[in-house]
Design an enzyme around this catalytic site. Structure first.
Site, PDB file in Angstrom:
ATOM      1  N   GLY A  50       0.805  -1.215   0.000  1.00 24.38           N
ATOM      2  CA  GLY A  50       0.000   0.000   0.000  1.00 24.38           C
ATOM      3  C   GLY A  50       0.839   1.266   0.000  1.00 24.38           C
ATOM      4  O   GLY A  50       1.979   1.291  -0.476  1.00 24.38           O
ATOM      5  N   SER A  51       0.299   2.324   0.592  1.00 22.40           N
ATOM      6  CA  SER A  51       0.863   3.669   0.439  1.00 22.40           C
ATOM      7  C   SER A  51       2.252   3.856   1.044  1.00 22.40           C
ATOM      8  O   SER A  51       2.913   4.858   0.757  1.00 22.40           O
ATOM      9  CB  SER A  51      -0.104   4.696   1.050  1.00 22.40           C
ATOM     10  OG  SER A  51      -1.282   4.767   0.286  1.00 22.40           O
ATOM     11  N   VAL A  52       2.699   2.937   1.885  1.00 18.97           N
ATOM     12  CA  VAL A  52       4.055   3.073   2.434  1.00 18.97           C
ATOM     13  C   VAL A  52       5.115   2.937   1.345  1.00 18.97           C
ATOM     14  O   VAL A  52       6.295   3.212   1.597  1.00 18.97           O
ATOM     15  CB  VAL A  52       4.313   2.041   3.554  1.00 18.97           C
ATOM     16  CG1 VAL A  52       3.517   2.393   4.787  1.00 18.97           C
ATOM     17  CG2 VAL A  52       4.003   0.634   3.077  1.00 18.97           C
ATOM     18  N   MET A  53       4.733   2.561   0.115  1.00 17.12           N
ATOM     19  CA  MET A  53       5.682   2.506  -1.002  1.00 17.12           C
ATOM     20  C   MET A  53       5.911   3.883  -1.634  1.00 17.12           C
ATOM     21  O   MET A  53       6.909   4.098  -2.340  1.00 17.12           O
ATOM     22  CB  MET A  53       5.174   1.542  -2.084  1.00 17.12           C
ATOM     23  CG  MET A  53       5.420   0.081  -1.796  1.00 17.12           C
ATOM     24  SD  MET A  53       7.182  -0.346  -1.705  1.00 17.12           S
ATOM     25  CE  MET A  53       7.677  -0.185  -3.415  1.00 17.12           C
TER      26      MET A  53
END
Length: 487
Positions: free
Chosen positions: A314-317
């Site tokens: 998810g958005s932690v990338m």
């Protein structure tokens, strides 16, 4: 050498042989006339003595596992196995029978104190041993390696013929404590010793287990050693101690918070890892649901979620797309873009081109999460708002495919971190199609492990220097304090 000196040596050898023969003969004559062993003083006619010679192993002490501050995570403690004595010549100090004469009654009395045992099975073991004229027998599942408190309760019950032999068991004082990472060790009936069964206990087993010794002795009826008959053929070599990078205080906080997170959110699972970015030392490692390492009867999963579970993060990338743009010199600092939705197609060269919303391109439209539309915002705001469209703009118009692919590799994604003694999965790099290329930028399409993600973040929080996470700090000989391995 002179003849005189040779004769002197021969006389000395003969004298040693004569003295040895006299001692052996004296022992035999003494034993025959007094019915006592010369060296041990034991009565050879005593019904407690039997002539069986026991050849057995001496279990090496398993090494301890410590946290970074010397707090014990895993250790060996005394334990007790029940032994039933069956020789009908055994009596206590009052002359009362001190052997098992009624298997059903004995099993019934033990069941009161050990509710988990199979009463019928215990009775059958006793009956079979009596039929086979055994002097003693163990009683199977649920009667081995008992805690001291349990042993004392059984001893207080004063059940005729029931005694104990001392052994050891593995104890985890703070369990559950990083259960899937530390794992557990238990007695292995095939190996006849405590062996690692999961986690670091298993992967470090060669260091922790040591080498068993070998002894021979004459045994008395009650299973004890006849004094003066012990021969040591091989000394046991105790296992090494293992010192981890884990901090028990932080681990305790992580365990508590994960448990609370599961309860408050009605979640099925949760994970957390704490890493010192400057060194790569793992300070805490937890996953829920977990299990009690002291009683590992119900283990929710044998998979170590943080290193073996592939997931779309998810958005932690997203910070890694920004990092790639910054490091390659193409980041549009201070510039704006239009958030909300990203409709796109590809030209003949394969370049992704954004087109007006509503255009039918055959490619799936990408939206910001929860249908948000932040309007026209800067790329800095795009990261703060976790905008998917900011990632699409960067990957379509600033960072090219080769650059992004190369930086995914440089950050260590989709490959083994190669952390010592911890099992891993690689994940899957999936950026071939335009849709997967864009989706990977905001944490979908491609899968990786939390451990890979943590390693990559050490670069961002450590001025670009990426550190390999590790959890085993050093392996130490407990008797000499010599460092066997250092990581």
């Amino acid at each position: 050498m002179s003849v005189k000196e040779t004769n002197r040596k021969i006389r000395a050898m003969l004298m040693v042989m004569i003295v040895s023969a006299i001692l052996v003969s004296a022992n035999i004559v003494y034993t025959m006339t007094t019915h006592h062993h010369l060296w041990s003083g034991q009565d050879v006619l005593n019904s407690q003595i039997r002539s069986s010679i026991v050849n057995t192993s001496v279990e090496a002490s398993r090494g301890n596992i410590y946290d970074r501050n010397g707090n014990i995570i895993a250790q060996e403690i005394p334990a007790y196995t029940i032994v039933a004595y069956l020789d009908d010549s055994l009596v206590d100090e009052n002359g009362d029978p001190d052997y098992v004469s009624d298997p059903e009654k004995t099993a019934r009395e033990l069941k009161k104190l050990l509710p988990d045992i199979d009463e019928k099975q215990v009775a059958e073991i006793l009956k079979k041993a009596i039929r086979n004229e055994q002097m003693q027998t163990e009683l199977g599942t649920g009667t081995k390696r008992l805690d001291k408190s349990v042993m004392e309760e059984i001893r207080k019950a004063n059940i005729p013929g029931i005694g104990f032999v001392e052994a050891t068991k593995r104890e985890y004082p703070s369990s559950p404590f990083a259960s899937n990472l530390i794992g557990f060790a238990a007695y292995d009936e095939d190996e006849q010793k405590i062996a690692g069964k999961l986690g670091l206990e298993e992967s470090l087993d060669d260091y922790l287990s040591g080498e068993d010794g070998r002894i021979q002795y004459q045994q008395m009826v009650d299973g004890s050693l006849l004094p003066g008959t012990l021969n040591v053929y091989k000394e046991a070599v105790d296992g090494d101690d293992v010192i981890l990078t884990i901090d028990s205080n932080l681990q305790s906080i992580v365990e508590t918070q994960l448990q609370a997170t599961i309860a408050q959110n009605n979640a099925q699972s949760a994970w957390a890892i704490v890493v010192e970015c400057e060194t790569g030392k793992i300070l805490a490692w937890g996953s829920y649901p977990t299990f009690d390492q002291n009683h590992p009867t119900e283990i929710p999963t044998y998979q170590n979620a943080l290193s073996q579970m592939n997931l779309e993060p998810g958005s932690v990338m997203k910070p890694f797309v920004y990092a790639t743009a910054i490091d390659t010199g193409v980041y549009p600092a201070g510039q704006s873009y239009t958030a909300g939705s990203f409709t796109y197609t590809q030209n003949g060269a394969g370049k992704i081109i954004r087109v007006a919303n509503g255009t039918d391109t055959g490619y799936p439209v990408i939206n910001d999460a929860l249908g948000e539309n932040f309007g026209v915002i800067t790329f800095e705001q795009g990261l703060a708002f976790s905008s998917n469209i900011a990632i699409c703009e960067l990957l379509a118009n600033y960072v090219n495919y080769d650059q992004f692919s190369s930086y995914l590799d440089k950050f260590g994604f989709y490959q083994y971190v190669d952390i010592p003694f911890v099992p891993e999965q690689q994940g899957v790099k999936n950026i071939q199609s335009a849709s997967d290329y864009l989706s990977t930028g905001f944490g979908q399409a491609s899968s990786l492990t939390i451990l890979q993600l943590v390693q990559a973040y050490t670069a961002i929080f450590n001025d670009g220097k990426m550190m390999k996470p590790y959890v085993v700090d050093e392996i130490v000989n407990p008797h000499t304090n010599q460092v066997v391995e250092k990581y």
